[in-house]
Design an enzyme around this catalytic site. Structure first.
Site, PDB file in Angstrom:
ATOM      1  N   PHE A 317       0.820  -1.202   0.000  1.00 57.35           N
ATOM      2  CA  PHE A 317       0.000   0.000   0.000  1.00 57.35           C
ATOM      3  C   PHE A 317       0.857   1.257   0.000  1.00 57.35           C
ATOM      4  O   PHE A 317       1.840   1.344   0.747  1.00 57.35           O
ATOM      5  CB  PHE A 317      -0.878   0.063   1.258  1.00 57.35           C
ATOM      6  CG  PHE A 317      -2.008  -0.918   1.299  1.00 57.35           C
ATOM      7  CD1 PHE A 317      -3.219  -0.637   0.681  1.00 57.35           C
ATOM      8  CD2 PHE A 317      -1.867  -2.122   1.970  1.00 57.35           C
ATOM      9  CE1 PHE A 317      -4.266  -1.525   0.730  1.00 57.35           C
ATOM     10  CE2 PHE A 317      -2.908  -3.028   2.023  1.00 57.35           C
ATOM     11  CZ  PHE A 317      -4.114  -2.731   1.399  1.00 57.35           C
ATOM     12  N   ASP A 318       0.490   2.223  -0.820  1.00 57.10           N
ATOM     13  CA  ASP A 318       0.930   3.591  -0.584  1.00 57.10           C
ATOM     14  C   ASP A 318       0.070   4.114   0.567  1.00 57.10           C
ATOM     15  O   ASP A 318      -1.037   3.601   0.790  1.00 57.10           O
ATOM     16  CB  ASP A 318       0.724   4.431  -1.847  1.00 57.10           C
ATOM     17  CG  ASP A 318       1.026   5.893  -1.617  1.00 57.10           C
ATOM     18  OD1 ASP A 318       2.106   6.196  -1.084  1.00 57.10           O
ATOM     19  OD2 ASP A 318       0.174   6.723  -1.945  1.00 57.10           O
ATOM     20  N   LYS A 319       0.542   5.092   1.310  1.00 51.82           N
ATOM     21  CA  LYS A 319      -0.216   5.591   2.458  1.00 51.82           C
ATOM     22  C   LYS A 319      -1.172   6.718   2.088  1.00 51.82           C
ATOM     23  O   LYS A 319      -2.396   6.597   2.187  1.00 51.82           O
ATOM     24  CB  LYS A 319       0.733   6.078   3.563  1.00 51.82           C
ATOM     25  CG  LYS A 319       0.000   6.631   4.796  1.00 51.82           C
ATOM     26  CD  LYS A 319       0.968   7.153   5.834  1.00 51.82           C
ATOM     27  CE  LYS A 319       1.470   8.536   5.482  1.00 51.82           C
ATOM     28  NZ  LYS A 319       0.440   9.601   5.632  1.00 51.82           N
ATOM     29  N   THR A 320      -0.597   7.824   1.619  1.00 52.61           N
ATOM     30  CA  THR A 320      -1.379   9.033   1.415  1.00 52.61           C
ATOM     31  C   THR A 320      -2.355   8.880   0.253  1.00 52.61           C
ATOM     32  O   THR A 320      -1.967   8.550  -0.862  1.00 52.61           O
ATOM     33  CB  THR A 320      -0.449  10.233   1.150  1.00 52.61           C
ATOM     34  OG1 THR A 320       0.506  10.320   2.204  1.00 52.61           O
ATOM     35  CG2 THR A 320      -1.252  11.525   1.084  1.00 52.61           C
ATOM     36  N   ASP A 519      -1.902   5.857  -5.593  1.00 48.04           N
ATOM     37  CA  ASP A 519      -2.678   6.906  -6.273  1.00 48.04           C
ATOM     38  C   ASP A 519      -1.811   7.983  -6.912  1.00 48.04           C
ATOM     39  O   ASP A 519      -2.303   8.777  -7.713  1.00 48.04           O
ATOM     40  CB  ASP A 519      -3.636   7.574  -5.285  1.00 48.04           C
ATOM     41  CG  ASP A 519      -2.892   8.435  -4.254  1.00 48.04           C
ATOM     42  OD1 ASP A 519      -1.818   8.002  -3.785  1.00 48.04           O
ATOM     43  OD2 ASP A 519      -3.384   9.525  -3.928  1.00 48.04           O
TER      44      ASP A 519
END
Length: 629
Positions: A317-320, A519
Site C-alpha cells: 500500500f501507498d499511504k497518502t 494513487d
C-alpha cells in the site's frame, strides 16, 4: 449491384471487433437457416459460417505452422473443419468455426487496453529553465540545455527544471510527483530540490547538479517504461495443451479409421476433440468476473489481471490518498494561556490562515468551517514562504506557522511545549504554532486522517491470507503511526519510486506474487512492476491509473477484499469449466469411436458443453463474498 458493392465496402471498413461481431451474427443466422432449412438456397447456408469464421482460423493456423511451427488450438480446429467439409458435413464445420470464433472474440474483448501513461508523464518534464548568470540578464533556455553548475532562478508556481541545491531564498515545494507526500516541504538554502517538483510560493536560486537524462523526472520516466518488462502474460490453456491435443486427436482418429474402416468416425473424433469449451472456459469466466467487479467500483483494464490477482500473497500500500484521505485535518488545539479558550485560539488562527495558499493553512481554515468555528476579518495579511502567515485579526497581530516563524517573532517555546509537540511529531503529525503580539499563545496539530474503512479492509485481507505491507514516501514516524493503527506489520518509509520498485522486486524474487495499490505519479513504476497494479480512480493521478491493471473508480477501499475473493472464485469456476469440458470431450470421443455419434450430433454435443460452460461462468455476475467487515 452498386448497392451490394457499397455495403461490402462498408463492411470491410468496420474495424476489428465490430467486424468480428458482424461476421458472428451473419454466421449464426446462416447456421439457423442451415439446420432448419429455412430458405431454398442452391448451397448449404452453413458455408457462410465456414467462410466468415472458418477461413480466418485456418489462415492463422497455417501462418503459425509455416513461420514458427507454432501448434495452437486452431491447428486441431482447422483439421476438423477441413475433414468435415471433405465428407460433406458442412453444418458441423460451420458450427465448430462459429463456436471457436465466439471464444476468440470473448478473449479479444478482455485483452489489455492501450495505455497513455508514458505520454502524460513526459508532459510533466519541464520545458524551460531560467538561467541567472552573475552580471548577465536572465535568460530562458530549453531545460535540456542546462549544464551542471548553472545557476537557475525558479519563480512561484514554476516546475523545478533539473535537480539541484538551493543557493538563496525560502519556499515550499510540492514533491508529490516524486514522494507522494500530501503536504509541501519547506526548503531553504542548502536543501536539495528535484526536477518535476513544483515551487509553491517563494522565488529561489539553485545550482544545477543533475541534468538531462540524469534528472529525477527522466529517471522516473525510464522506470515506468521498463517496470513491466518481466510481467508475463497468461497463455490460454487450450493453446498451452494444443500440441498434446493435436497428437492425441490425430492418433485416435487414425486408429479408429484403421480399425473400423469408417472415415466418418475419424472425422467425428476430430470434431468432438475440438477444444471449444476449453477455449470458452477462461474468457467467459473472466468477462463475468469483470462485470461483477464493475458493480463493486472496479474498472479492470487488463484482461488477465484477475487471473494474476488470484495468486497474489502480498499487497503493498501507498499511504497518502490510499489508506488515508490525503487531506490534513485539525485533530488537536491547545491553548497555553489561562484566559484563552481553545475555541478562541482556533478561530483567530483560522482567521489569519483563511487567505493562505499553503495546503496547511487551507486545512486549518477548512477544519474551522466544518466545525462551525466563527472566523473574523483579517487585515494586513502576509504570507511568509517557508514559515507561515501573519495578519491583524480582531485587534491582535496573529502569527501562525512553524518554529522558524516563531524565532523570527522572537519566540522560543519552553521545554514543556517542546516535549508535548515532539509526541505529536513522532506520530507523523504537523504542528502549527500561534503567537499573539509576539507572545506564544498555543498550537494546533494537523494529521492526515485514516479512511474509516481502512482498518476493516486490512483485517479482511489478512484473513484471506494476503499480507499487507506499507510502502510510502512519507516520514518513517508517520508511516509507523498509520501501520500500528491498521495492524500492518511490515513498513518501509521515506521511499522514492525506485525504492518501491526494489521492494516489490525482492518479494517477486522470493517467489511471491505482489499487488500494489497507490494513487500518485510516484507510484506509477511500482504499479507496473507489481504482478497486479490497482490505482485509486477518484483521488489518483491519470498517470497512476494508466499504469495500473485495475482502477478503483470511487476509492472505496473496503471493496478490495471482495475483489481478491472474486478473483479466486473466478479461478475455481475456470477449473470447473475445464474439468467439465475435458470430461465431456472424453465421453464424446468414446461414443464417436463406437460409432454412436456422427459429426453433426458430435458438434451439437460440443455446442451443449459450450453452453453449459457459459452458464456456469455467468453465475459469477451475481457472486458475493460471504463474510464482510
Amino acid at each position: 449491384m452498386k448497392g451490394i458493392m457499397e455495403k461490402a465496402q462498408a463492411l470491410l471498413e468496420l474495424g476489428g471487433i465490430k467486424r468480428d461481431i458482424v461476421f458472428l451474427v451473419i454466421s449464426g443466422l446462416a447456421l439457423l437457416v442451415s439446420i432448419f432449412d429455412l430458405l431454398p438456397l442452391p448451397f448449404d447456408a452453413a458455408w457462410a459460417a465456414i467462410i466468415l469464421c472458418g477461413l480466418p482460423i485456418i489462415g492463422e493456423a497455417v501462418i503459425g505452422l509455416v513461420t514458427a511451427f507454432d501448434i495452437k488450438a486452431d491447428v486441431l480446429v482447422s483439421m476438423a473443419l477441413i475433414a468435415s467439409v471433405l465428407i460433406g458435413e458442412d453444418f458441423a464445420a460451420g458450427e465448430v468455426a462459429f463456436i471457436m470464433q465466439l471464444g476468440s472474440l470473448l478473449e479479444e474483448l478482455t485483452v489489455s487496453r492501450a495505455r497513455a501513461g508514458i505520454e502524460k508523464l513526459v508532459h510533466l518534464t519541464p520545458r524551460t529553465a531560467r538561467v541567472a548568470a552573475e552580471g548577465e540578464e536572465e535568460r530562458i533556455i530549453p531545460a535540456e540545455e542546462v549544464q551542471v553548475g548553472d545557476v537557475l532562478r525558479v519563480l512561484p508556481g514554476e516546475t523545478v527544471p533539473v535537480d539541484g541545491v538551493i543557493l538563496s531564498g525560502r519556499t515550499s515545494i510540492n514533491q508529490a510527483v516524486m514522494t507522494g507526500e500530501s503536504l509541501p516541504v519547506d526548503k531553504e538554502a542548502g536543501d536539495e530540490v528535484s526536477s518535476g517538483t513544483v515551487n509553491q510560493f517563494g522565488a529561489f536560486e539553485m545550482k544545477a547538479s543533475r541534468v538531462g537524462e540524469d534528472s529525477s523526472i527522466q529517471r522516473m520516466i525510464r522506470l515506468v517504461q521498463s517496470a513491466d518488462a518481466g510481467k508475463a502474460k497468461i497463455v490460454g490453456l487450450a493453446d498451452r495443451w494444443a500440441t498434446w491435443i493435436v497428437v492425441t486427436a490425430l492418433t485416435a482418429a487414425v486408429l479408429t479409421w484403421a480399425i473400423s474402416g469408417q472415415i466418418i468416425r475419424a472425422v467425428t473424433i476430430l470434431v468432438v476433440f475440438c477444444p471449444c469449451a476449453l477455449v470458452l472456459a477462461t474468457p467467459t469466466a473472466i468477462m463475468a468476473a469483470i462485470g461483477n467487479a464493475t458493480k463493486h467500483g472496479f474498472l479492470v483494464r487488463e484482461g488477465d489481471a484477475l487471473e494474476r490477482l488470484a495468486r497474489v500473497s502480498v499487497i503493498t500500500f501507498d499511504k497518502t490518498g490510499t489508506l488515508t484521505c490525503g487531506t490534513p485535518k485539525v485533530i488537536k488545539v491547545r491553548s497555553l494561556r489561562q484566559n484563552l479558550k481553545e475555541e478562541e485560539l482556533y478561530g483567530l488562527t483560522a482567521s489569519a490562515e483563511q487567505f493562505s495558499e499553503h495546503p496547511l493553512g487551507k486545512a486549518v481554515a477548512a477544519s474551522a468551517r466544518r466545525e462551525k468555528i466563527p472566523l473574523f476579518p483579517a487585515e494586513h495579511f502576509q504570507m511568509i514562504p517557508g514559515g507561515g502567515v501573519s495578519a491583524d485579526v480582531n485587534g491582535r497581530h496573529v502569527a501562525a506557522g512553524n518554529l522558524k516563524l516563531m524565532a523570527a517573532e522572537g519566540i522560543i517555546p519552553d521545554e514543556e511545549v517542546k516535549k508535548d509537540t515532539e509526541v505529536w511529531l513522532g506520530q507523523g503529525c504537523t504542528v502549527i504554532y500561534t503567537a499573539f503580539d509576539k507572545t506564544l499563545a498555543g498550537y494546533m496539530v494537523l494529521s492526515d486522517t485514516i479512511r474509516e474503512e481502512s482498518a476493516g479492509m486490512v483485517d479482511a485481507l489478512n484473513r484471506l491470507g494476503v499480507a499487507p505491507v506499507l510502502l510510502t514516501g512519507d516520514h518513517e514516524n508517520a508511516a509507523r503511526a498509520i501501520a500500528e493503527t491498521l495492524h500492518i506489520r511490515e513498513i518501509h518509509g521515506e521511499c522514492l519510486p525506485e525504492d518501491k520498485l526494489d521492494y516489490i522486486g525482492e518479494y517477486q524474487k522470493n517467489g511471491k506474487d505482489v499487488c500494489m495499490i497507490g494513487d500518485g505519479i510516484n507510484d506509477a513504476p511500482a504499479l507496473k512492476k507489481a504482478n497486479v497494479g490497482i490505482a485509486m480512480g477518484g483521488t489518483g493521478s491519470d498517470i497512476a491509473i494508466d499504469a495500473a491493471d485495475i482502477a478503483l473508480v470511487d476509492d472505496e477501499v473496503k471493496e478490495l477484499p471482495h475483489l481478491f475473493a472474486l478473483s479466486r472464485r473466478m479461478m475455481l469456476t475456470i477449473r470447473c469449466n475445464l474439468a467439465f469440458s475435458m470430461g465431456l470431450n472424453f465421453l464424446a470421443i468414446t461414443l464417436a469411436v463406437t460409432g454412436i455419434l456422427n459429426p453433426v450430433v458430435g458438434a451439437l454435443v460440443h455446442n451443449a458443453g459450450s453452453v453449459a460452460v457459459i452458464i456456469n461462468s455467468a453465475l459469477l455476475l451475481g457472486w458475493k463474498r460471504r463474510h464482510s467487515f
